[in-house]
Design a protein around this motif. Structure first.
Motif, PDB file in Angstrom:
ATOM      1  N   GLY A 253       0.812  -1.208   0.000  1.00 48.62           N
ATOM      2  CA  GLY A 253       0.000   0.000   0.000  1.00 48.62           C
ATOM      3  C   GLY A 253       0.847   1.259   0.000  1.00 48.62           C
ATOM      4  O   GLY A 253       2.056   1.226  -0.223  1.00 48.62           O
ATOM      5  N   TRP A 254       0.185   2.386   0.264  1.00 48.16           N
ATOM      6  CA  TRP A 254       0.815   3.697   0.260  1.00 48.16           C
ATOM      7  C   TRP A 254       1.439   3.996   1.615  1.00 48.16           C
ATOM      8  O   TRP A 254       0.774   3.963   2.639  1.00 48.16           O
ATOM      9  CB  TRP A 254      -0.229   4.749  -0.098  1.00 48.16           C
ATOM     10  N   TRP A 255       2.729   4.298   1.600  1.00 42.72           N
ATOM     11  CA  TRP A 255       3.484   4.701   2.787  1.00 42.72           C
ATOM     12  C   TRP A 255       4.077   6.075   2.529  1.00 42.72           C
ATOM     13  O   TRP A 255       4.421   6.395   1.396  1.00 42.72           O
ATOM     14  CB  TRP A 255       4.623   3.721   3.064  1.00 42.72           C
ATOM     15  N   ASP A 256       4.200   6.877   3.574  1.00 48.56           N
ATOM     16  CA  ASP A 256       4.970   8.108   3.427  1.00 48.56           C
ATOM     17  C   ASP A 256       6.172   8.042   4.353  1.00 48.56           C
ATOM     18  O   ASP A 256       6.172   7.351   5.362  1.00 48.56           O
ATOM     19  CB  ASP A 256       4.138   9.374   3.619  1.00 48.56           C
ATOM     20  N   MET A 257       7.221   8.724   3.926  1.00 50.46           N
ATOM     21  CA  MET A 257       8.479   8.774   4.667  1.00 50.46           C
ATOM     22  C   MET A 257       8.807  10.257   4.833  1.00 50.46           C
ATOM     23  O   MET A 257       9.037  10.953   3.848  1.00 50.46           O
ATOM     24  CB  MET A 257       9.569   8.029   3.901  1.00 50.46           C
ATOM     25  N   ARG A 258       8.783  10.735   6.079  1.00 53.28           N
ATOM     26  CA  ARG A 258       8.957  12.154   6.366  1.00 53.28           C
ATOM     27  C   ARG A 258      10.321  12.407   7.019  1.00 53.28           C
ATOM     28  O   ARG A 258      10.658  11.776   8.017  1.00 53.28           O
ATOM     29  CB  ARG A 258       7.825  12.637   7.270  1.00 53.28           C
ATOM     30  N   LEU A 259      11.041  13.349   6.456  1.00 47.15           N
ATOM     31  CA  LEU A 259      12.352  13.719   6.961  1.00 47.15           C
ATOM     32  C   LEU A 259      12.324  15.154   7.460  1.00 47.15           C
ATOM     33  O   LEU A 259      11.902  16.058   6.739  1.00 47.15           O
ATOM     34  CB  LEU A 259      13.402  13.597   5.858  1.00 47.15           C
ATOM     35  N   ASP A 260      12.744  15.367   8.693  1.00 48.31           N
ATOM     36  CA  ASP A 260      12.935  16.704   9.251  1.00 48.31           C
ATOM     37  C   ASP A 260      14.437  16.954   9.262  1.00 48.31           C
ATOM     38  O   ASP A 260      15.189  16.232   9.920  1.00 48.31           O
ATOM     39  CB  ASP A 260      12.364  16.788  10.668  1.00 48.31           C
ATOM     40  N   ILE A 261      14.858  17.969   8.532  1.00 48.50           N
ATOM     41  CA  ILE A 261      16.282  18.221   8.317  1.00 48.50           C
ATOM     42  C   ILE A 261      16.669  19.552   8.960  1.00 48.50           C
ATOM     43  O   ILE A 261      16.004  20.568   8.736  1.00 48.50           O
ATOM     44  CB  ILE A 261      16.596  18.255   6.810  1.00 48.50           C
ATOM     45  N   GLN A 262      17.751  19.508   9.711  1.00 44.74           N
ATOM     46  CA  GLN A 262      18.300  20.713  10.350  1.00 44.74           C
ATOM     47  C   GLN A 262      19.779  20.783  10.002  1.00 44.74           C
ATOM     48  O   GLN A 262      20.533  19.845  10.254  1.00 44.74           O
ATOM     49  CB  GLN A 262      18.127  20.627  11.867  1.00 44.74           C
ATOM     50  N   SER A 263      20.178  21.896   9.387  1.00 45.42           N
ATOM     51  CA  SER A 263      21.583  22.126   9.077  1.00 45.42           C
ATOM     52  C   SER A 263      21.894  23.576   9.417  1.00 45.42           C
ATOM     53  O   SER A 263      21.391  24.488   8.756  1.00 45.42           O
ATOM     54  CB  SER A 263      21.868  21.861   7.602  1.00 45.42           C
ATOM     55  N   GLY A 264      22.677  23.766  10.462  1.00 49.07           N
ATOM     56  CA  GLY A 264      22.942  25.130  10.922  1.00 49.07           C
ATOM     57  C   GLY A 264      21.637  25.792  11.326  1.00 49.07           C
ATOM     58  O   GLY A 264      20.850  25.227  12.079  1.00 49.07           O
ATOM     59  N   ASP A 265      21.377  26.962  10.790  1.00 51.05           N
ATOM     60  CA  ASP A 265      20.133  27.690  11.095  1.00 51.05           C
ATOM     61  C   ASP A 265      18.981  27.307  10.175  1.00 51.05           C
ATOM     62  O   ASP A 265      17.867  27.807  10.337  1.00 51.05           O
ATOM     63  CB  ASP A 265      20.374  29.203  11.000  1.00 51.05           C
TER      64      ASP A 265
END
Length: 147
Positions: free
Chosen positions: A117-129
């Motif tokens: 089925g349908w899956w989502d993959m969520r990325l929260d990215i922090q680089s410096g500010d």
């Protein structure tokens, strides 16, 4: 029609509608594994396992993160979440980014698709500010992911 028959009919119809909604992903899903993050701060690419992710098996993905101009980003903090939007549940495991394998390439371990089925993959990215999010949609079937 008796009250019990009406309730039974209504329950059967509701169940059918729920199963139909859970079984058919939206037709306009972006299935690209390369995209610009939501606010345009990063270019993000998901790299699935070489053999394709199998159902009910643990696998490892990589994520490539670069600036909007294409320069790899090292030492970013990357959070991972996701699941099945139509089912309302997350992954059966706790996938996480474990390390930076090379400049701008991060390893996501503990990924397991428990069903097709349908899956989502969520990325929260922090680089410096800079902080931004990227969301990838994948359709998993018995042969791996649909492209």
């Amino acid at each position: 029609m008796s009250h019990l028959t009406s309730l039974t009919t209504a329950a059967a119809l509701a169940g059918t509608l729920i199963l139909a909604a859970c079984g058919t992903p939206p037709t306009d899903l972006d299935l690209s594994l390369q995209q610009t993050s939501r606010q345009g701060k990063f270019m993000v690419g998901m790299v699935p396992p070489a053999n394709g992710p199998a159902i009910n098996q643990m696998h490892v993905w990589q994520v490539r993160i670069s600036t909007a101009g294409g320069l790899p980003i090292s030492n970013a903090r990357v959070g991972f979440d996701g699941g099945m939007p139509q089912h309302g549940h997350g992954f059966p495991t706790k996938p996480r980014v474990t390390r930076e394998a090379s400049q701008g390439v991060y390893v996501i371990e503990g990924v397991k698709f428990s069903m097709t089925g349908w899956w989502d993959m969520r990325l929260d990215i922090q680089s410096g500010d800079d902080a931004d999010t990227a969301i990838f949609n994948v359709i998993v079937d018995n042969d791996g992911i649909r492209r």
